[in-house]
Motif scaffolding. Structure first.
Motif, PDB file in Angstrom:
ATOM      1  N   ALA A  69       0.817  -1.214   0.000  1.00  0.00           N
ATOM      2  CA  ALA A  69       0.000   0.000   0.000  1.00  0.00           C
ATOM      3  C   ALA A  69       0.849   1.262   0.000  1.00  0.00           C
ATOM      4  CB  ALA A  69      -0.929  -0.010   1.214  1.00  0.00           C
ATOM      5  N   VAL A  70       1.902   1.288   0.798  1.00  0.00           N
ATOM      6  CA  VAL A  70       2.739   2.486   0.909  1.00  0.00           C
ATOM      7  C   VAL A  70       3.591   2.679  -0.339  1.00  0.00           C
ATOM      8  CG1 VAL A  70       4.637   3.540   2.197  1.00  0.00           C
ATOM      9  CG2 VAL A  70       2.762   2.439   3.424  1.00  0.00           C
ATOM     10  N   PHE A  71       4.217   1.618  -0.824  1.00  0.00           N
ATOM     11  CA  PHE A  71       5.119   1.754  -1.961  1.00  0.00           C
ATOM     12  C   PHE A  71       4.383   1.980  -3.274  1.00  0.00           C
ATOM     13  CE2 PHE A  71       8.303  -1.061   0.519  1.00  0.00           C
ATOM     14  CZ  PHE A  71       8.692   0.045   1.261  1.00  0.00           C
ATOM     15  N   GLU A  72       3.123   1.548  -3.343  1.00  0.00           N
ATOM     16  CA  GLU A  72       2.348   1.758  -4.563  1.00  0.00           C
ATOM     17  C   GLU A  72       1.538   3.054  -4.517  1.00  0.00           C
ATOM     18  OE1 GLU A  72      -0.044  -1.612  -5.602  1.00  0.00           O
ATOM     19  OE2 GLU A  72       1.595  -3.037  -5.312  1.00  0.00           O
ATOM     20  N   ASP A  73       1.547   3.734  -3.387  1.00  0.00           N
ATOM     21  CA  ASP A  73       0.741   4.949  -3.257  1.00  0.00           C
ATOM     22  C   ASP A  73       1.294   6.056  -4.155  1.00  0.00           C
ATOM     23  OD1 ASP A  73      -1.367   6.499  -1.968  1.00  0.00           O
ATOM     24  OD2 ASP A  73       0.285   7.653  -1.115  1.00  0.00           O
ATOM     25  N   GLU A  74       0.385   6.686  -4.880  1.00  0.00           N
ATOM     26  CA  GLU A  74       0.754   7.778  -5.793  1.00  0.00           C
ATOM     27  C   GLU A  74       0.380   9.090  -5.115  1.00  0.00           C
ATOM     28  OE1 GLU A  74      -0.190   9.004 -10.432  1.00  0.00           O
ATOM     29  OE2 GLU A  74      -0.263   6.898  -9.796  1.00  0.00           O
ATOM     30  N   ASN A  75       1.374   9.764  -4.535  1.00  0.00           N
ATOM     31  CA  ASN A  75       1.113  10.975  -3.760  1.00  0.00           C
ATOM     32  C   ASN A  75       2.016  12.118  -4.221  1.00  0.00           C
ATOM     33  OD1 ASN A  75       3.694  10.841  -2.097  1.00  0.00           O
ATOM     34  ND2 ASN A  75       2.764   8.872  -1.560  1.00  0.00           N
ATOM     35  N   VAL A  76       1.773  13.317  -3.707  1.00  0.00           N
ATOM     36  CA  VAL A  76       2.509  14.503  -4.154  1.00  0.00           C
ATOM     37  C   VAL A  76       3.993  14.421  -3.771  1.00  0.00           C
ATOM     38  CG1 VAL A  76       0.519  16.023  -4.186  1.00  0.00           C
ATOM     39  CG2 VAL A  76       1.805  15.739  -2.058  1.00  0.00           C
ATOM     40  N   TYR A  77       4.283  13.735  -2.684  1.00  0.00           N
ATOM     41  CA  TYR A  77       5.667  13.630  -2.220  1.00  0.00           C
ATOM     42  C   TYR A  77       6.493  12.788  -3.190  1.00  0.00           C
ATOM     43  CZ  TYR A  77       9.538  12.782   1.058  1.00  0.00           C
ATOM     44  OH  TYR A  77      10.772  12.702   1.655  1.00  0.00           O
ATOM     45  N   VAL A  78       5.981  11.632  -3.593  1.00  0.00           N
ATOM     46  CA  VAL A  78       6.727  10.765  -4.496  1.00  0.00           C
ATOM     47  C   VAL A  78       6.777  11.365  -5.904  1.00  0.00           C
ATOM     48  CG1 VAL A  78       4.815   9.280  -5.282  1.00  0.00           C
ATOM     49  CG2 VAL A  78       7.127   8.350  -5.095  1.00  0.00           C
ATOM     50  N   LYS A  79       5.727  12.089  -6.294  1.00  0.00           N
ATOM     51  CA  LYS A  79       5.734  12.722  -7.606  1.00  0.00           C
ATOM     52  C   LYS A  79       6.789  13.822  -7.684  1.00  0.00           C
ATOM     53  CE  LYS A  79       0.923  11.884  -8.957  1.00  0.00           C
ATOM     54  NZ  LYS A  79      -0.384  12.511  -9.281  1.00  0.00           N
ATOM     55  N   ALA A  80       6.979  14.541  -6.593  1.00  0.00           N
ATOM     56  CA  ALA A  80       8.025  15.566  -6.566  1.00  0.00           C
ATOM     57  C   ALA A  80       9.398  14.921  -6.717  1.00  0.00           C
ATOM     58  CB  ALA A  80       7.943  16.359  -5.266  1.00  0.00           C
ATOM     59  N   ALA A  81       9.583  13.781  -6.043  1.00  0.00           N
ATOM     60  CA  ALA A  81      10.853  13.060  -6.158  1.00  0.00           C
ATOM     61  C   ALA A  81      11.069  12.566  -7.583  1.00  0.00           C
ATOM     62  CB  ALA A  81      10.881  11.895  -5.179  1.00  0.00           C
ATOM     63  N   ALA A  82      10.003  12.124  -8.236  1.00  0.00           N
ATOM     64  CA  ALA A  82      10.106  11.643  -9.617  1.00  0.00           C
ATOM     65  C   ALA A  82      10.519  12.763 -10.564  1.00  0.00           C
ATOM     66  CB  ALA A  82       8.782  11.035 -10.059  1.00  0.00           C
ATOM     67  N   ARG A  83      10.121  13.992 -10.239  1.00  0.00           N
ATOM     68  CA  ARG A  83      10.516  15.142 -11.061  1.00  0.00           C
ATOM     69  C   ARG A  83      11.846  15.733 -10.593  1.00  0.00           C
ATOM     70  NH1 ARG A  83       4.949  16.285 -10.086  1.00  0.00           N
ATOM     71  NH2 ARG A  83       5.560  17.799  -8.481  1.00  0.00           N
ATOM     72  N   HIS A  84      12.469  15.071  -9.607  1.00  0.00           N
ATOM     73  CA  HIS A  84      13.742  15.516  -9.026  1.00  0.00           C
ATOM     74  C   HIS A  84      13.628  16.926  -8.447  1.00  0.00           C
ATOM     75  CE1 HIS A  84      15.612  11.936 -10.667  1.00  0.00           C
ATOM     76  NE2 HIS A  84      15.096  12.230 -11.853  1.00  0.00           N
ATOM     77  N   GLU A  85      12.461  17.171  -7.833  1.00  0.00           N
ATOM     78  CA  GLU A  85      12.210  18.442  -7.162  1.00  0.00           C
ATOM     79  C   GLU A  85      12.346  18.265  -5.646  1.00  0.00           C
ATOM     80  OE1 GLU A  85       8.857  19.946 -10.425  1.00  0.00           O
ATOM     81  OE2 GLU A  85       8.306  19.594  -8.330  1.00  0.00           O
ATOM     82  N   THR A  86      12.694  19.319  -4.952  1.00  0.00           N
ATOM     83  CA  THR A  86      12.776  19.294  -3.496  1.00  0.00           C
ATOM     84  C   THR A  86      11.402  19.590  -2.914  1.00  0.00           C
ATOM     85  OG1 THR A  86      15.079  20.044  -3.544  1.00  0.00           O
ATOM     86  CG2 THR A  86      13.881  20.284  -1.464  1.00  0.00           C
ATOM     87  N   ALA A  87      10.901  18.685  -2.095  1.00  0.00           N
ATOM     88  CA  ALA A  87       9.576  18.873  -1.494  1.00  0.00           C
ATOM     89  C   ALA A  87       9.621  19.981  -0.454  1.00  0.00           C
ATOM     90  CB  ALA A  87       9.117  17.568  -0.848  1.00  0.00           C
ATOM     91  N   TYR A 149       6.747   4.448  -9.185  1.00  0.00           N
ATOM     92  CA  TYR A 149       5.800   4.719  -8.106  1.00  0.00           C
ATOM     93  C   TYR A 149       4.394   4.402  -8.592  1.00  0.00           C
ATOM     94  CZ  TYR A 149       4.756   9.085 -10.599  1.00  0.00           C
ATOM     95  OH  TYR A 149       4.399   9.997 -11.559  1.00  0.00           O
ATOM     96  N   GLY A 150       3.460   4.425  -7.663  1.00  0.00           N
ATOM     97  CA  GLY A 150       2.084   4.110  -8.036  1.00  0.00           C
ATOM     98  C   GLY A 150       1.954   2.667  -8.487  1.00  0.00           C
ATOM     99  N   VAL A 151       0.992   2.414  -9.341  1.00  0.00           N
ATOM    100  CA  VAL A 151       0.716   1.047  -9.773  1.00  0.00           C
ATOM    101  C   VAL A 151       1.920   0.425 -10.478  1.00  0.00           C
ATOM    102  CG1 VAL A 151      -0.241   1.729 -12.022  1.00  0.00           C
ATOM    103  CG2 VAL A 151      -0.992  -0.412 -10.944  1.00  0.00           C
ATOM    104  N   PHE A 152       2.760   1.253 -11.111  1.00  0.00           N
ATOM    105  CA  PHE A 152       3.870   0.704 -11.879  1.00  0.00           C
ATOM    106  C   PHE A 152       5.005   0.172 -11.010  1.00  0.00           C
ATOM    107  CE2 PHE A 152       2.017   3.782 -14.977  1.00  0.00           C
ATOM    108  CZ  PHE A 152       1.534   2.816 -15.854  1.00  0.00           C
ATOM    109  N   SER A 153       4.920   0.401  -9.699  1.00  0.00           N
ATOM    110  CA  SER A 153       5.909  -0.189  -8.804  1.00  0.00           C
ATOM    111  C   SER A 153       5.492  -1.581  -8.352  1.00  0.00           C
ATOM    112  CB  SER A 153       6.105   0.706  -7.571  1.00  0.00           C
ATOM    113  OG  SER A 153       4.939   0.718  -6.772  1.00  0.00           O
ATOM    114  N   SER A 154       4.313  -2.038  -8.783  1.00  0.00           N
ATOM    115  CA  SER A 154       3.742  -3.270  -8.246  1.00  0.00           C
ATOM    116  C   SER A 154       4.006  -4.507  -9.079  1.00  0.00           C
ATOM    117  CB  SER A 154       2.223  -3.104  -8.094  1.00  0.00           C
ATOM    118  OG  SER A 154       1.607  -2.950  -9.367  1.00  0.00           O
ATOM    119  N   ALA A 155       4.418  -4.342 -10.340  1.00  0.00           N
ATOM    120  CA  ALA A 155       4.580  -5.502 -11.217  1.00  0.00           C
ATOM    121  C   ALA A 155       5.458  -5.114 -12.401  1.00  0.00           C
ATOM    122  CB  ALA A 155       3.217  -6.008 -11.692  1.00  0.00           C
ATOM    123  N   ALA A 156       5.751  -6.109 -13.236  1.00  0.00           N
ATOM    124  CA  ALA A 156       6.563  -5.874 -14.432  1.00  0.00           C
ATOM    125  C   ALA A 156       5.685  -5.681 -15.671  1.00  0.00           C
ATOM    126  CB  ALA A 156       7.531  -7.036 -14.655  1.00  0.00           C
TER     127      ALA A 156
END
Length: 395
Positions: A69-87, A149-156
C-alpha cells in the motif's frame, strides 16, 4: 516514536495527509473501525475478524500489505521526487512522521491490538514483520528511476481494462536461458531496449515472421532482463489502440521506461485504429513520449490485410497512393526483425536442448524421429512445436 494503542493509534492514522489514500484500503478501514469501536466485546471481536479477513490478498501478512500500500501509493511527495524536485519542508516532515507510523504498525502483534478486549477465547492471528518504512522509502526515492511509483511499482507487466492500467500479478516468466537459436534477432531487440533504458534514441519495433518462433516471448524476456533498470510492459489489444494516446499520456511523466506491446497485429483496411497506430509511429505530438516505445508482433510483413479485389477497385481515384499507405505501415517501425521458421537442423537443435534442460533422458535418434513426426502433424517446424513435443514426452 512512542508506542501507540487504541484511540491514540486511530488518531495517528486518521491524521495521515501524504499517504491518505492508504486509508481507503480495506485493511485500514477495517483496522480503524476496530480501533474506534466502543461497543460490546462481541462487536469488537467481529471487527477484528474483519481486519484479519481483509489481509487474505497479502497472505495474511499485515506488513506485506503495508509495504504494498505504501510503496504503490501515488502521492505529491513521491511525484516531486520523480521530477527531481525538493519537497516543501512541511511536506517532507509530514511524510517522515507518517512513515514512522507505518513502521510502528509493522511491529504490532494480534495480542497487542486486542489487549483491551476481555476475552479468553481464541482470536484470529496474522503475520507481521518489522519494516523500517522511513529507510526503505528513502531508498526507493533515491532509485525511483528503477522502482517507479504508483501502480507501476507493483509488477513488471500490465494490461488495460475499462480505461485503467492494471498489473498482471502472476505473469509467466520468460527465461532467456531457455531460448535456443534466434540469437541475432533477440540481440537487436535487446540492444534497442538497452538504448531505451539508457535514455538514448530507441526505435519502435515490429517482430514479424512465422507463428511459434518466439516473437512474443522475446518481448516479454526484454522486460525480465531490464526490469531492474526500470522497464515495464503495458499490453494493448488491437481493439484497444484507440486508447493508445491515453496510455501514453499516463506514462509520460513517469521516471520508468515503457514498452507498449501489441501482440499478433494485423488490420483490415477500414480499421479505425489504423490511424491511431500510424500517428504514434510517425511521432504525433499526442502519442509520442520519450520514455515509451511500441513493440508489435505479427505473422505478416505487411500488417494491413488486402485482397486482390481491393487493388482492382475503381472507386479510389488515387488508388496507388492508398495502397502504398496501407502497405507501408510496417515501414514506419524504426526496427523490423524477422523470425523465420527454423530449418531442420535448428529445429532438432532446439529439441535436443530443451530435452536436456528438462532432464529428459531419451535416445537421440528416437527423439529426432519423434520430433519430425510431431512437426509433420503440426504442419511445420517451430520452437513452439519443439517445446510442445518435449512436454508431451515428459507426461
Amino acid at each position: 516514536m512512542k508506542e501507540l494503542r487504541g484511540m491514540e493509534l486511530a488518531c495517528a492514522l486518521s491524521s495521515l495527509a501524504v499517504f491518505r489514500n492508504v486509508l481507503n484500503s480495506a485493511p485500514m478501514q477495517a483496522l480503524l473501525r476496530f480501533l474506534t469501536c466502543n461497543g460490546e466485546v462481541r462487536e469488537k471481536i467481529s471487527l477484528f475478524g474483519d481486519f484479519v479477513f481483509s489481509l487474505a490478498e497479502d497472505q495474511n501478512d499485515f506488513s506485506a500489505f503495508l509495504q504494498r500500500a505504501v510503496f504503490e501509493d501515488e502521492n505529491v511527495y513521491v511525484k516531486a521526487a520523480a521530477r527531481h524536485e525538493t519537497a516543501p519542508p512541511s511536506l517532507a516532515e509530514n511524510a517522515r512522521h507518517e512513515l514512522q507510523v507505518f513502521t510502528h504498525l509493522s511491529t504490532l502483534t494480534p495480542a497487542q491490538l486486542c489487549a483491551a478486549i476481555r476475552y479468553d477465547g481464541f482470536l484470529p492471528q496474522f503475520e507481521n514483520h518489522f519494516v523500517d518504512f522511513e529507510k526503505e522509502y528513502q531508498l526507493r526515492l533515491q532509485q525511483i528511476d528503477r522502482y517507479g511509483y504508483g501502480v507501476f511499482s507493483s509488477a513488471a507487466m500490465f494490461y488495460v481494462a475499462d480505461g485503467k492500467i492494471l498489473p498482471v500479478r502472476r505473469a509467466a516468466q520468460q527465461e532467456i536461458e531457455n531460448f535456443v537459436g534466434y540469437e541475432e534477432e533477440r540481440r537487436k531487440v535487446f540492444d534497442n531496449t538497452k538504448a531505451l533504458c539508457e535514455g538514448r534514441p530507441a526505435a519502435n519495433v515490429l517482430l514479424f515472421g512465422d507463428a511459434g518462433t518466439g516473437k512474443s516471448s522475446t518481448v516479454k524476456a526484454c522486460v525480465k532482463r531490464f526490469f531492474d533498470q526500470g522497464v515495464r510492459l503495458i499490453e494493448l489489444r488491437k481493439d484497444q489502440l484507440l486508447s493508445l494516446s491515453s496510455v501514453m499520456e499516463k506514462v509520460a511523466d513517469n521516471p520508468l521506461k515503457f514498452i507498449i506491446f501489441i501482440d499478433d497485429l494485423s488490420f483490415n483496411k477500414n480499421d479505425d485504429s489504423f490511424s491511431m497506430l500510424k500517428a504514434a509511429l510517425e511521432g504525433s505530438v499526442a502519442t509520442k513520449v520519450p520514455n515509451a516505445v511500441i513493440y508489435a508482433t505479427s505473422n505478416r510483413r505487411h500488417i494491413v490485410k488486402e485482397s486482390f479485389s481491393d487493388r482492382e477497385s475503381g472507386d479510389d481515384i488515387h488508388r496507388a497512393d492508398t495502397t502504398q499507405e496501407l502497405m507501408s505501415l510496417s515501414d514506419r517501425f524504426g526496427l523490423t526483425v524477422y523470425f523465420a521458421k527454423p530449418d531442420k537442423q535448428l529445429y532438432l537443435q532446439i529439441v535436443h536442448c530443451l530435452a536436456r534442460k528438462n532432464g529428459l533422458e531419451i535416445d537421440p535418434e528416437f527423439l529426432e524421429q519423434k520430433a519430425e513426426e510431431f512437426a509433420l502433424r503440426k504442419g511445420s517446424r517451430s520452437p513452439r512445436a519443439a517445446e510442445q513435443l518435449i512436454q508431451s514426452l515428459m507426461k
